[in-house]
Design an enzyme around this catalytic site. Sequence first.
Site, PDB file in Angstrom:
ATOM      1  N   SER A 156     -10.448  -0.450   3.713  1.00 31.03           N
ATOM      2  CA  SER A 156      -9.658  -0.755   4.912  1.00 31.03           C
ATOM      3  C   SER A 156      -9.125   0.548   5.498  1.00 31.03           C
ATOM      4  CB  SER A 156      -8.457  -1.626   4.562  1.00 31.03           C
ATOM      5  OG  SER A 156      -8.874  -2.826   3.974  1.00 31.03           O
TER       6      SER A 156
ATOM      7  N   ARG B 259       0.814  -1.222   0.000  1.00 29.23           N
ATOM      8  CA  ARG B 259       0.000   0.000   0.000  1.00 29.23           C
ATOM      9  C   ARG B 259       0.852   1.280   0.000  1.00 29.23           C
ATOM     10  NH1 ARG B 259      -2.963  -3.618  -0.665  1.00 29.23           N
ATOM     11  NH2 ARG B 259      -5.086  -3.844   0.097  1.00 29.23           N
TER      12      ARG B 259
ATOM     13  N   GLU C 206      -4.084   3.132   6.850  1.00 30.64           N
ATOM     14  CA  GLU C 206      -3.791   3.027   5.419  1.00 30.64           C
ATOM     15  C   GLU C 206      -4.292   4.294   4.727  1.00 30.64           C
ATOM     16  OE1 GLU C 206      -5.218  -0.581   3.236  1.00 30.64           O
ATOM     17  OE2 GLU C 206      -6.181   0.903   1.955  1.00 30.64           O
TER      18      GLU C 206
HETATM   19  N1  EPU Z   1     -11.639 -10.884   9.810  1.00 30.43           N
HETATM   20  C1  EPU Z   1     -12.189 -10.774  11.062  1.00 30.43           C
HETATM   21  N2  EPU Z   1     -13.243  -9.936  11.243  1.00 30.43           N
HETATM   22  C2  EPU Z   1     -13.790  -9.228  10.228  1.00 30.43           C
HETATM   23  C3  EPU Z   1     -13.249  -9.349   8.930  1.00 30.43           C
HETATM   24  C4  EPU Z   1     -12.166 -10.183   8.732  1.00 30.43           C
HETATM   25  O1  EPU Z   1     -11.728 -11.402  12.017  1.00 30.43           O
HETATM   26  O2  EPU Z   1     -14.749  -8.471  10.480  1.00 30.43           O
HETATM   27  C5  EPU Z   1     -10.448 -11.742   9.625  1.00 30.43           C
HETATM   28  C6  EPU Z   1     -10.777 -13.084   9.031  1.00 30.43           C
HETATM   29  O3  EPU Z   1      -9.999 -14.054   9.696  1.00 30.43           O
HETATM   30  C7  EPU Z   1     -10.290 -12.991   7.605  1.00 30.43           C
HETATM   31  C8  EPU Z   1      -9.128 -12.023   7.753  1.00 30.43           C
HETATM   32  O4  EPU Z   1      -9.530 -11.119   8.784  1.00 30.43           O
HETATM   33  O5  EPU Z   1      -9.899 -14.220   7.123  1.00 30.43           O
HETATM   34  C9  EPU Z   1      -8.800 -11.255   6.481  1.00 30.43           C
HETATM   35  O6  EPU Z   1      -9.967 -10.590   6.020  1.00 30.43           O
HETATM   36  P1  EPU Z   1     -10.147 -10.223   4.463  1.00 30.43           P
HETATM   37  O7  EPU Z   1      -9.933 -11.426   3.640  1.00 30.43           O
HETATM   38  O8  EPU Z   1     -11.421  -9.483   4.317  1.00 30.43           O
HETATM   39  O9  EPU Z   1      -8.913  -9.291   4.142  1.00 30.43           O
HETATM   40  P2  EPU Z   1      -8.225  -8.085   4.949  1.00 30.43           P
HETATM   41  O10 EPU Z   1      -6.843  -8.538   5.305  1.00 30.43           O
HETATM   42  O11 EPU Z   1      -9.078  -7.585   6.050  1.00 30.43           O
HETATM   43  C10 EPU Z   1      -7.112  -7.075   2.804  1.00 30.43           C
HETATM   44  C11 EPU Z   1      -7.008  -5.724   2.164  1.00 30.43           C
HETATM   45  C12 EPU Z   1      -8.296  -5.394   1.421  1.00 30.43           C
HETATM   46  C13 EPU Z   1      -8.543  -6.463   0.381  1.00 30.43           C
HETATM   47  C14 EPU Z   1      -8.639  -7.809   1.096  1.00 30.43           C
HETATM   48  C15 EPU Z   1      -8.801  -8.985   0.153  1.00 30.43           C
HETATM   49  C16 EPU Z   1      -5.501  -4.461   3.589  1.00 30.43           C
HETATM   50  C17 EPU Z   1      -5.363  -3.353   4.585  1.00 30.43           C
HETATM   51  N3  EPU Z   1      -6.745  -4.716   3.179  1.00 30.43           N
HETATM   52  O12 EPU Z   1      -8.128  -6.971   3.815  1.00 30.43           O
HETATM   53  O13 EPU Z   1      -8.101  -4.151   0.761  1.00 30.43           O
HETATM   54  O14 EPU Z   1      -9.747  -6.212  -0.334  1.00 30.43           O
HETATM   55  O15 EPU Z   1      -7.402  -8.051   1.837  1.00 30.43           O
HETATM   56  O16 EPU Z   1      -7.598  -9.294  -0.437  1.00 30.43           O
HETATM   57  O17 EPU Z   1      -4.504  -5.036   3.188  1.00 30.43           O
HETATM   58  C18 EPU Z   1      -8.358  -1.806   1.044  1.00 30.43           C
HETATM   59  O18 EPU Z   1      -7.129  -1.755   1.013  1.00 30.43           O
HETATM   60  O19 EPU Z   1      -9.074  -0.786   1.196  1.00 30.43           O
HETATM   61  C19 EPU Z   1      -8.992  -3.113   0.971  1.00 30.43           C
HETATM   62  C20 EPU Z   1     -10.308  -3.283   1.088  1.00 30.43           C
END
Ligand code: EPU
Length: 340
Positions: free
Chosen positions: A240, A164, A336
Amino acid sequence: MHIQANYPLEKHNTFKINVNAQYYVEIFRQSDITVLRSDLTLASLPWRIIGGGSNMLFTGDIKGVVVHCGYKQIKIVKEDADNVWVSVGAGNDWHELVEWSVNHGYWGLENLALIPGDVGAAPVQNIGAYGSEARDAITRVQTLNLFNGERREFRNADCNFGYRTSIFKQEYTDRLVVHRVTFRLHKLHAGIPNIMYEPLKQALAEVPKADITPKMVFDEIVKIRRKRLPDPKNFGNAGSFFKNPVVNSEYFQEILENYPDIPHHKTLDGHFKIPAAWLIEAANWKGQRNGRAGVSNRHALVIENLGGATGQDIIELAQMIQDAVDHKFGIHLEPEVIFI
Ligand code: EPU
């Protein structure tokens, strides 16, 4: 080019924060900058760049000139048997570009469907999702110098891309505006799907790998995102809010003793990336609110404007979340989102 004074920015940020810019101007070409700089009033003020406003938080009225690049041309500049190189104006909508690419059967951008914002923000933030990042497809970034209009071209390796982040978010912030981005996309026969993200792999499990098309991956990503992430059309948000933190291996082992179920991902350099959403949920902040700002009850990493929130309301809530996660896990969450 049209210079507007005391301009409301509510429609230019997905958080829907209602602030004014002292001056707002949309630029399209190099000469627009030199013309603007010849105006002594404008030249004496600070200039700020905004893209689609999907990754920024306005903390108050903006003194000075807010510049947005509206240049929209899309042009295939080179082609060989397996690839096309597409040069895209920064002012195009990112999702529309992704749609255009999959409709032409090109691989490369399909995992990045439905990310809000402009094409110009893609290299700045190195946007990423579902196992793919903008840097994987970007070959060149053309910028204009905000002080003298000078053009400069960066090759991928010169962009300092990271998680990012990029050189445009570091030393060149508010100095260079992205004007065009060139992407190398693979033709249908020459690409393979990137479906390492588990829910994506599962969704496409029935289809033989050789039959998967960019459009099929795109459709699944759209479905996954619509299901998992709150829509900024309902409550303003910037996706995010925090980055996923990375901790060293010793510290990770300590956390693991207390929280054996903690989701994690080992990075190439042996550290551990932990989902900030999980930490926030474990610290009991999912679905909680503080006045006019709240943590989404669909995804804990998303902070929402529940109606009429100011930038300060959002920052206050973000600090409460940071404190709670710090207190429980000893981990500092870094935003972010860019504060302006
Ligand atoms: N989770 C929770 N609670 C929640 C949501 C998620 O515990 O309410 C846990 C779950 O274990 C899940 C893990 O968090 O498996 C990861 O969640 P998710 O797959 O939604 O991905 P993320 O790491 O939260 C990142 C990016 C997103 C991108 C997704 C999918 C960052 C900061 N964010 O989110 O990017 O869409 O992966 O690849 O790296 C953005 O940057 O604005 C964004 C939305």
